[in-house]
Design a protein around this motif. Sequence first.
Motif, short mmCIF file in Angstrom:
data_model
loop_
_atom_site.label_atom_id
_atom_site.label_comp_id
_atom_site.label_asym_id
_atom_site.label_seq_id
_atom_site.Cartn_x
_atom_site.Cartn_y
_atom_site.Cartn_z
N CYS A 1 14.12 -3.79 3.91
CA CYS A 1 12.89 -3.92 4.70
C CYS A 1 12.01 -5.06 4.22
CB CYS A 1 12.09 -2.63 4.71
SG CYS A 1 12.97 -1.21 5.35
N TRP B 1 9.73 -6.88 13.75
CA TRP B 1 8.69 -6.74 12.73
C TRP B 1 7.31 -7.04 13.30
CZ3 TRP B 1 8.73 -4.19 8.45
CH2 TRP B 1 9.91 -4.02 7.73
N SER C 1 14.41 1.89 9.64
CA SER C 1 14.68 0.96 8.54
C SER C 1 14.11 1.48 7.23
CB SER C 1 14.10 -0.42 8.87
OG SER C 1 14.72 -0.97 10.00
N TYR C 2 12.88 1.99 7.29
CA TYR C 2 12.25 2.51 6.07
C TYR C 2 13.01 3.71 5.52
CZ TYR C 2 8.95 4.71 2.92
OH TYR C 2 8.39 5.30 1.81
#
Length: 394
Positions: A36, A93, A216-217
Amino acid sequence: MTGDLTAGEVLARRAARHHLLTPAVEGPAAAARVVCGVHAQIMSAAELSLGLRVAGATRSHVRRALWEDRTLVKTFGPRGTVHLLAAEDLPLWTAALSAVPRPGESWADEVRLTPDRTEAVLAAIVDALRGEPLTAEELGEAVVERTGAWAADPVLPAFGGWWPRWRQALGTAAHRGTVVFGPDRGRRATYTHPMRAVPGFAPADQQTALRFLVRSYLHAYGPASSDHLARWLAAPPAWAADLITTMGDELEAVTIQGAGPLWQLADERPAQVGRPPAEPPPAEALPGVRLLPYFDAYVVGSHPRDLIFPGRAADRALNRGQAGNYPVLLVDGVVAGVWHLRRSGTRLAVTVEPLRALGEARRRELEEQVERVGHILEGTATLTVGRLSVGPHA
C-alpha cells in the motif's frame, strides 16, 4: 466470529505478503503495490524499503522505476505523507484518498485557509502545472499571481522556517489528482500534473476506489480493526467504521489469540481459521533477521502494536506510540532492536542495538543483512553491534 488466529500465523502471513520472506521478482512497483505504498519523506529509506522486497534490486532500480520507466509515482499518500505508489494504481489512490474526511485542522483561524481560498489555490495549482514541472518556489509564485498576496503569507512552521499559506492545500491537490512530484532539479523537488507522469490519468470511480483501499489494506495488514484503518489513514474512526460496514460479506471477523474482533478478507481465509488451534508456524515461515529502515510499511501499518513491538521493543523503538521513527531490527517478524546508518561516500557504517543477545546463527544472518543493505544502497557496509545514542526521526 469465524475463528481465532495465533500471533505466529498473523506474523507469518504479513511477512510473506510484504515480501520479507522471499523477495518479489516483478520489480519495485509490484512491491509498492502490495504494501500500500512506501513512505518516501526520506528517499534513501524508501529505496531501501523497496530494495529489500525485490530480488537483486538496488537504489538505481528504484530510481529508474520512478523517473524513467514511470511505474512508480511520488505523491502525497495515506496520512498526507509523501509516498511512492504504483503508478498504475494512482487513479484508485486519488479517488479513495480524496474521499477521506480530513480531521479537524489544528491551525489557528488566522493561519487556516478558508474553504473558498482553498478552492482558489487548488484551481491555481492546476493552471500553473499545465507546462513544465515547477519547484515549490516557482509554484508558489504562480499560485500567488493567480490568487493574491495572502497565499504567500509565511504562517506555517516547517523545518526551522516558515512555509507560505498556500502550502496547506498541496496535499489536498495531490489527493484530488492534480499534482504529483516531478524529477528533482538539483537538490530541489519539483511538482507536475499527474498526466505528465501517468499518461491517460484520470481518477477512478469513488466506490470502486474505496473498496480497493480497504481490500489493499487488509491484504497487507489484516486482520485489523476499523480503528487501525482509521489510524493508518489519519481518518475519523466513525468514518472508517462505516466504510468497513459497506464491505458486507467480503470481510469476516476473527480474533488474534482471543483479542478482537478484527477484520480480514473472506476470500483470503487461511486454512487454520475455524479449525483447532494450529501449531506455531515453522521457523522458515518467519522472516528471520531483517533490517527495516525509517518508516517501513511493515511496522507503520501493522497492529496491534504489541504484536510487532513486544515488551521492551515498545519503549525502545516507538516514539510516543508512533512507529517508524527508528529503523528497526526485526527477528522472526517482531521488533527486537534498533539500528542506524551513517554514510560517507560509498562507505556505510551500520550500528545495531539488539534488545537481547543474538546467538551465532542470528549474528550471521545480521551480517548478511548488513551486506544486503550495502548492496541495495550501492556502497560497502560494515557492522558494529552496540548501544545507539541517535534519537527518533521527526
